[in-house]
Write a protein that holds these residues in place. Structure first.
Motif, PDB file in Angstrom:
ATOM      1  N   TYR A 158       0.836  -1.169   0.042  1.00 43.29           N
ATOM      2  CA  TYR A 158      -0.098   0.078   0.011  1.00 43.29           C
ATOM      3  C   TYR A 158       0.789   1.250   0.043  1.00 43.29           C
ATOM      4  N   ILE A 159       1.004   1.891  -1.021  1.00 44.89           N
ATOM      5  CA  ILE A 159       2.094   2.889  -1.534  1.00 44.89           C
ATOM      6  C   ILE A 159       1.390   4.214  -1.611  1.00 44.89           C
ATOM      7  N   HIS A 160       1.846   5.250  -0.821  1.00 42.44           N
ATOM      8  CA  HIS A 160       1.146   6.559  -1.018  1.00 42.44           C
ATOM      9  C   HIS A 160       1.624   7.258  -2.408  1.00 42.44           C
ATOM     10  N   THR A 161       0.879   8.253  -2.764  1.00 41.39           N
ATOM     11  CA  THR A 161       1.066   9.023  -4.003  1.00 41.39           C
ATOM     12  C   THR A 161       2.645   8.906  -4.253  1.00 41.39           C
ATOM     13  N   VAL A 162       2.984   8.492  -5.560  1.00 43.33           N
ATOM     14  CA  VAL A 162       4.421   8.549  -5.778  1.00 43.33           C
ATOM     15  C   VAL A 162       4.879   9.563  -6.645  1.00 43.33           C
ATOM     16  N   SER A 163       6.270   9.896  -7.013  1.00 43.82           N
ATOM     17  CA  SER A 163       6.854  10.957  -7.906  1.00 43.82           C
ATOM     18  C   SER A 163       6.588  10.225  -9.332  1.00 43.82           C
ATOM     19  N   ASN A 164       6.950  11.371 -10.326  1.00 49.12           N
ATOM     20  CA  ASN A 164       6.928  10.899 -11.839  1.00 49.12           C
ATOM     21  C   ASN A 164       7.589   9.697 -12.077  1.00 49.12           C
ATOM     22  N   LYS A 165       8.916   9.705 -11.482  1.00 51.87           N
ATOM     23  CA  LYS A 165       9.831   8.817 -11.760  1.00 51.87           C
ATOM     24  C   LYS A 165       9.394   7.546 -11.449  1.00 51.87           C
ATOM     25  N   GLU A 166       8.877   7.304 -10.199  1.00 53.94           N
ATOM     26  CA  GLU A 166       8.361   6.130  -9.611  1.00 53.94           C
ATOM     27  C   GLU A 166       7.207   5.755 -10.416  1.00 53.94           C
ATOM     28  N   ARG A 167       6.328   6.453 -10.657  1.00 53.48           N
ATOM     29  CA  ARG A 167       4.909   6.069 -11.385  1.00 53.48           C
ATOM     30  C   ARG A 167       5.248   5.675 -12.826  1.00 53.48           C
ATOM     31  N   LYS A 168       6.244   6.039 -13.458  1.00 51.33           N
ATOM     32  CA  LYS A 168       6.209   5.579 -14.813  1.00 51.33           C
ATOM     33  C   LYS A 168       7.250   4.157 -14.745  1.00 51.33           C
ATOM     34  N   GLU A 169       8.014   4.208 -13.823  1.00 50.03           N
ATOM     35  CA  GLU A 169       8.475   2.901 -13.742  1.00 50.03           C
ATOM     36  C   GLU A 169       7.472   1.794 -13.283  1.00 50.03           C
ATOM     37  N   LEU A 170       6.660   2.114 -12.268  1.00 50.14           N
ATOM     38  CA  LEU A 170       5.531   1.232 -11.742  1.00 50.14           C
ATOM     39  C   LEU A 170       4.876   0.485 -13.102  1.00 50.14           C
ATOM     40  N   LEU A 171       4.203   1.676 -13.775  1.00 51.57           N
ATOM     41  CA  LEU A 171       3.555   1.360 -15.013  1.00 51.57           C
ATOM     42  C   LEU A 171       4.145   0.434 -16.012  1.00 51.57           C
ATOM     43  N   ALA A 172       5.384   0.923 -16.292  1.00 49.19           N
ATOM     44  CA  ALA A 172       6.168   0.112 -17.178  1.00 49.19           C
ATOM     45  C   ALA A 172       6.290  -1.242 -16.966  1.00 49.19           C
ATOM     46  N   ASN A 173       6.623  -1.825 -15.634  1.00 53.24           N
ATOM     47  CA  ASN A 173       7.006  -3.057 -15.251  1.00 53.24           C
ATOM     48  C   ASN A 173       5.874  -3.937 -14.722  1.00 53.24           C
ATOM     49  N   ALA A 174       4.788  -3.554 -14.662  1.00 55.05           N
ATOM     50  CA  ALA A 174       3.793  -4.299 -14.150  1.00 55.05           C
ATOM     51  C   ALA A 174       3.054  -5.084 -14.925  1.00 55.05           C
ATOM     52  N   LYS A 175       2.797  -6.470 -14.549  1.00 57.49           N
ATOM     53  CA  LYS A 175       2.111  -7.241 -15.643  1.00 57.49           C
ATOM     54  C   LYS A 175       0.941  -7.001 -16.171  1.00 57.49           C
ATOM     55  N   ALA A 176       0.090  -6.152 -15.456  1.00 58.23           N
ATOM     56  CA  ALA A 176      -1.158  -5.773 -15.762  1.00 58.23           C
ATOM     57  C   ALA A 176      -1.507  -4.447 -15.075  1.00 58.23           C
ATOM     58  N   LEU A 177      -2.105  -3.615 -15.283  1.00 55.45           N
ATOM     59  CA  LEU A 177      -2.908  -2.414 -14.507  1.00 55.45           C
ATOM     60  C   LEU A 177      -4.427  -2.905 -14.361  1.00 55.45           C
ATOM     61  N   ILE A 178      -4.710  -3.092 -13.003  1.00 54.10           N
ATOM     62  CA  ILE A 178      -6.027  -3.240 -12.675  1.00 54.10           C
ATOM     63  C   ILE A 178      -7.256  -2.157 -12.500  1.00 54.10           C
ATOM     64  N   MET A 179      -8.261  -2.010 -13.292  1.00 56.24           N
ATOM     65  CA  MET A 179      -9.014  -0.913 -13.381  1.00 56.24           C
ATOM     66  C   MET A 179     -10.470  -1.327 -13.167  1.00 56.24           C
ATOM     67  N   PRO A 180     -10.858  -1.781 -11.948  1.00 57.03           N
ATOM     68  CA  PRO A 180     -12.265  -2.269 -11.831  1.00 57.03           C
ATOM     69  C   PRO A 180     -13.186  -1.412 -11.348  1.00 57.03           C
ATOM     70  N   THR A 181     -13.006  -0.164 -11.742  1.00 55.91           N
ATOM     71  CA  THR A 181     -13.973   0.902 -11.611  1.00 55.91           C
ATOM     72  C   THR A 181     -15.392   0.458 -11.542  1.00 55.91           C
ATOM     73  N   LEU A 182     -16.131   0.735 -10.335  1.00 57.15           N
ATOM     74  CA  LEU A 182     -17.722   0.290 -10.311  1.00 57.15           C
ATOM     75  C   LEU A 182     -18.465   1.272 -10.783  1.00 57.15           C
ATOM     76  N   TYR A 183     -18.191   2.479 -10.920  1.00 55.57           N
ATOM     77  CA  TYR A 183     -19.165   3.609 -11.529  1.00 55.57           C
ATOM     78  C   TYR A 183     -18.788   3.775 -12.944  1.00 55.57           C
ATOM     79  N   VAL A 184     -19.538   4.373 -13.628  1.00 62.46           N
ATOM     80  CA  VAL A 184     -19.036   5.124 -15.089  1.00 62.46           C
ATOM     81  C   VAL A 184     -18.042   6.082 -15.025  1.00 62.46           C
ATOM     82  N   GLU A 185     -16.859   5.323 -15.379  1.00 59.36           N
ATOM     83  CA  GLU A 185     -15.591   6.227 -15.390  1.00 59.36           C
ATOM     84  C   GLU A 185     -15.677   7.226 -16.581  1.00 59.36           C
ATOM     85  N   PRO A 186     -15.775   8.450 -16.252  1.00 62.71           N
ATOM     86  CA  PRO A 186     -15.552   9.148 -17.567  1.00 62.71           C
ATOM     87  C   PRO A 186     -14.274   9.252 -18.518  1.00 62.71           C
ATOM     88  N   CYS A 187     -13.212   8.741 -18.038  1.00 64.61           N
ATOM     89  CA  CYS A 187     -12.177   8.216 -18.882  1.00 64.61           C
ATOM     90  C   CYS A 187     -11.330   7.263 -18.366  1.00 64.61           C
TER      91      CYS A 187
END
Length: 374
Positions: A245-274
């Motif tokens: 459980y990681i608090h909001t990260v920097s730009n550098k950390e964010r891009k590394e987390l996104l690049a290396n993840a097996k998948a991004l999980i987005m199970p939003t229950l409401y109608v996500e605008p974007c």
């Protein structure tokens, strides 16, 4: 509209009163919209006046302070930008921001076709109500309201969702457009070799589907990183030994987390605008497993950039076949649709479309300031 020659324009950009406009403030997508719009339109030769917090650092023609540090600190106290700020628009910061912005915009008016861009929707209405002879535009609606005569939505899903509530009929005005988000790709890292973890990136609230993400990790025995403001209230039980459980990260950390993840999980229950994190994942070559409505259904191409699901079982099955999604396809899809220059051209065409009344033939442009409902 294709074929229109873009003239240089004048934009009065109202920033988000909750934050200074700075590149590193990634938690607030609205702040990022303002930052990127100012940067790209200034680079393209337009006049861009930015109105905001004195600690803003944004490429523009000229910045104007419209809220004092004293007022800001009184309302938001010692909160850091990494903490989620309450999004109320009824406080002293917004009052001071709107009053000062309106006065300065009147002084800074350049010509008849100046645009005032209300990126914060109703949070900017009090400013816009004081302005006449301007094009008042809500340039990126990712919220469930609207007041300006000219509206740009991030997805067709959001445009259709709000059509009746905004216009009280089933006849969309020709001035309602959809322009997708744009990104500077140099802010991200493409990676085709993934590590063995799932990524949840966003607000830590129940309606974002955090329980689904947690259960998916448990069921698959795959580690998951929950990245977002940990000061938000939720009912998530932190009983998963595979979870971080990681608090909001920097730009550098964010891009590394996104690049290396097996998948991004987005199970939003409401109608996500974007769903900006989804698009950032595509740029990084990372597939997305999401629910099947709103902007997620519009931009997550099932079987190509990820999978869309309607049950925990479908999420689990999608994860089992996630390696059938080619990272290069995710990246190519992003390159074809979400580059900042492509999106900037779409905005220029839209603004020219408003200026050039003959493209409508309905007289709506002449009524551009009659946005107060009678």
């Amino acid at each position: 509209m294709p074929g229109i020659i873009c003239e240089k324009m004048v934009f009065h950009v109202l920033s988000i009163p909750l934050h200074p406009t700075r590149k590193e403030i990634t938690l607030c997508a609205f702040t990022q919209k303002v930052y990127k719009f100012c940067k790209v339109m200034t680079h393209r030769g337009h006049t861009v006046f930015h109105y905001g917090h004195p600690d803003s650092s944004v490429p523009c023609t000229k910045h104007f302070d419209v809220v004092s540090r004293a007022t800001y600190n009184k309302v938001y106290k010692k909160q850091q930008w990494q903490d989620f700020h309450l999004q109320t628009v009824k406080n002293e910061v917004h009052e001071e921001f709107n009053k000062n912005s309106a006065a300065l915009i009147k002084k800074n008016k350049q010509e008849k076709k100046d645009f005032v861009l209300a990126f914060w929707g109703f949070g900017h209405r009090e400013c816009c109500e004081q302005l006449k002879d301007f094009f008042i535009v809500e340039p990126s609606i990712g919220y469930d309201s609207g007041f300006a005569p000219f509206k740009v939505f991030e997805t067709y899903a959001q445009l259709h969702k709000l059509q009746f509530s905004l216009h009280n009929n089933n006849f969309p005005p020709f001035t309602d457009h959809v322009i997708r988000p744009g990104f500077y790709f140099e802010d991200f890292t493409y990676q085709d070799k993934k590590q063995n973890y799932l990524l949840f990136l966003g607000r830590m609230i129940n309606s974002k589907g955090i329980d689904i993400a947690q259960n998916l990790s448990k069921a698959s025995s795959i580690p998951i990183k929950f990245v977002g403001p940990q000061n938000l209230k939720n009912t998530l039980k932190k009983d998963n030994p595979l979870a971080e459980y990681i608090h909001t990260v920097s730009n550098k950390e964010r891009k590394e987390l996104l690049a290396n993840a097996k998948a991004l999980i987005m199970p939003t229950l409401y109608v996500e605008p974007c769903g900006w994190s989804m698009l950032e994942a595509f740029i990084s070559g990372t597939p997305v497993i999401s629910t099947d409505w709103g902007g997620l259904a519009e931009y997550n191409i099932h079987g190509k950039t990820g999978f869309r699901c309607r049950s925990l079982n479908e999420f689990y099955h999608a994860l089992n076949i996630i390696e059938t999604i080619n990272p290069k396809e995710c990246r190519l899809y992003a390159e074809e649709n979400f580059t900042i220059d492509l999106v900037a051209k779409m905005y220029e065409n839209y603004f020219e479309h408003l200026i050039t009344t003959e493209h409508y033939g309905l007289g709506v442009v002449q009524e551009k300031c009659n946005f107060l409902v009678k």
